[in-house]
Design a protein around this motif. Structure first.
Motif: not given
Length: 565
Positions: A341-343, A346-351, A392-398
């Motif tokens: 829910r929280k992160y 951050y992991c869905l921005l790439s296109q 942002c993906v790195k931030y989220g999973v970290s």
């Protein structure tokens, strides 16, 4: 443009060398390496020195196709049936939320601002519908590359893989609906929604069926040749690329087909064929470098007008807001874990691939109206999100605590050092280690040390003269047993009377794989650890290494269980 052999090899060499160099630099800066690949592509591509011009990039399209096929295959390998059963409701809820919410947010924002510029209701509505549909897609390539680089595992990683595997299909359906509504508004040729959805159904179901068929064939071939890794890799890649070629000939989705080859192999193939995934994965790094350099080379950052810039910023902002609200709402409604829910946003921005493909479709469908502007906006926004997305993906999973959890015993061994080994709180390499005795210590005193540790071997330290404090020998429990067999006198023997020359020594700074190899090379279970001055620091025993690796694996499994529970 047709490239001859020399040109092709030169360009591939430039892309791979400088792309890898850029990836390494960004990795040192704690930024995902995929950003470095893309930046190098921008520098040498149409926005930079034009080493890779527009026509050259187009000629290198097969590299992109091959990379996306491999990405789809490895994503499919993660879609295990037990995972789908466990998270299926969660996947669907989040998928609908993170796809449909940005459709409305981006559609309303861009449509409203377009109307302020153009005063045309038809154009503004069409603009909003088409951009809203395209923004639903998420690029799996950059996202999965970050997950792979940082060895992530856990509920957030599982959800990411499930979502990026499916939301492209939602984007295709939304685009079909948007294009059907927009065509008559813009005075173009109207295409029925039914025929549009029929084409999408052919694309989706045809791709799935082809992938499952090739998965079945690959399983039949591999289950009898798994002993030969070269043939396994050859047949696996051959099957993937053959499937991709047929997809291109039949206008099917090669990513979706490859994904279902991976899905079949991980769920229905003989279990011993699972080793094939690791072989294919080892083949992917150079292909990924070429792919992302090509992605960067395609981006032209000098074509943006004020109107395009404003709409592009609204698109990025609205898409980010929509995916954040939608994914969190879907996660909350399906009781997803807190980390998801929280992160997840951050992991869905790439296109990238599908979004660019749909923008090209819009360029063809509406070439006399909004098509060219749609293509410019998606190109500009792809540049932004392809740079920021992996970070942002790195931030989220970290933040979710999932970095470094997807490791094996072999992975742990590769990254560990001799100084990391610890048993029951006893650190191997302290100067006062119980596994170090003086050459003047008696056997009786040495035996008393048994109550403090589990080691069966001792380093012997010199206690006088030039050898004071230096490693002079080693003693094993076998030596002590022999001393005790001679009775009371044996307890008064000194360490120097029993010791033998060290079988093998190893510096404390050595990597664990190098030290572990010494056990085999010298046919021993114990190694004397020393520093640069030849001071003894303790004994490294094979059982201690095995215990350390096993305890780390158990620790990671407990952490994962806690996350998922």
């Amino acid at each position: 443009m047709t490239l001859n052999g020399t040109q092709f090899m030169l360009l591939v060499g430039i892309m791979m060398f400088f792309g890898s160099f850029g990836g390494r630099i960004f990795q040192k800066l704690k930024i995902p390496q995929v950003v470095g690949y893309i930046v190098i592509g921008i520098i040498i591509g149409v926005s930079g020195f034009l080493i890779l011009g527009k026509e050259t990039v187009a000629a290198l399209n097969p590299i992109s196709t091959a990379s996306l096929t491999l990405i789809g295959f490895l994503v499919g390998a993660e879609l295990k049936i037990e995972v789908i059963k466990k998270y299926g409701k969660q996947f669907v809820g989040i998928l609908l939320g993170e796809s449909i919410t940005p459709f409305f947010v981006v559609g309303i924002l861009t449509g409203t601002v377009t109307y302020l510029f153009t005063k045309s209701t038809a154009q503004s509505v069409s603009f909003g519908l088409i951009l809203g549909a395209i923004c639903a897609a998420t690029a799996p390539a950059a996202t999965t590359d970050v997950l792979k680089e940082y060895r992530t595992k856990g509920p957030l990683t599982t959800t990411i893989l499930g979502i990026v595997a499916m939301d492209d299909a939602v984007a295709l359906i939304l685009y079909a609906i948007a294009a059907t509504i927009s065509a008559p508004l813009l005075g173009g040729h109207s295409v029925s929604l039914l025929s549009q959805l029929g084409a999408i159904a052919y694309d989706i179901f045809g791709s799935v069926a082809l992938g499952l068929g090739f998965g079945f064939i690959l399983n039949l071939i591999l289950k009898n040749i798994m002993h030969n890794e070269d043939r396994v890799l050859g047949f696996s890649l051959g099957t993937l690329f053959l499937c991709t070629g047929i997809c291109n000939a039949l206008n099917l989705d090669n990513i979706l087909s490859a994904m279902f080859i991976g899905f079949f192999m991980t769920n229905f193939a003989h279990k011993k064929t699972n080793a094939m995934f690791k072989l294919v994965e080892k083949f992917t790094p150079p292909v990924y470098v070429l792919f992302f350099v090509t992605v960067g080379a395609k981006l032209n950052i000098w074509i943006v007008t004020p109107f395009i810039a404003i709409i592009a910023l609204l698109y990025v902002g609205g898409r980010t807001l929509g995916k954040t609200i939608g994914s969190r709402l879907g996660a909350r409604l399906t009781n997803a874990p807190k980390s998801v829910r929280k992160y997840l946003p951050y992991c869905l921005l790439s296109q990238a691939g599908v979004a660019i493909g749909l923008s090209i479709a819009a360029g063809n469908d509406f070439q006399d109206s909004i098509g060219p502007q749609i293509m410019l906006i998606i190109t500009a926004t792809t540049f932004i999100v392809q740079i920021l997305g992996p970070i942002c993906v790195k931030y989220g999973v970290s933040k979710a605590g999932e970095v470094g959890l997807n490791v094996t015993a072999e992975d742990l061994m590769k990254t560990a050092k001799v100084s990391d080994i610890s048993i029951k709180g006893h650190v191997l390499c302290r100067p006062n280690s119980y596994t170090i005795v003086n050459d003047t210590d008696t056997v009786g005193n040495i035996i008393k040390n048994f109550t403090h540790h589990e080691n069966t071997n001792y380093e012997v330290r010199g206690n006088d003269g030039a050898e004071e404090g230096k490693l002079v020998g080693q003693i094993s429990t076998e030596h002590l047993k022999e001393a005790m067999q001679i009775g009371e006198m044996g307890e008064n023997l000194l360490a120097m009377d029993l010791m033998e020359k060290p079988t093998v020594t190893c510096p404390v700074t050595a990597s664990l794989p190098d030290a572990y190899q010494l056990f085999s090379d010298y046919d021993t279970d114990a190694i004397c650890i020393i520093n640069e001055q030849n001071d003894p620091l303790g004994m490294l025993e094979k059982f201690a290494v095995d215990h350390y690796i096993h305890s780390k694996i158990v620790e990671l499994e407990h952490k994962l269980a806690k996350m998922e529970g």
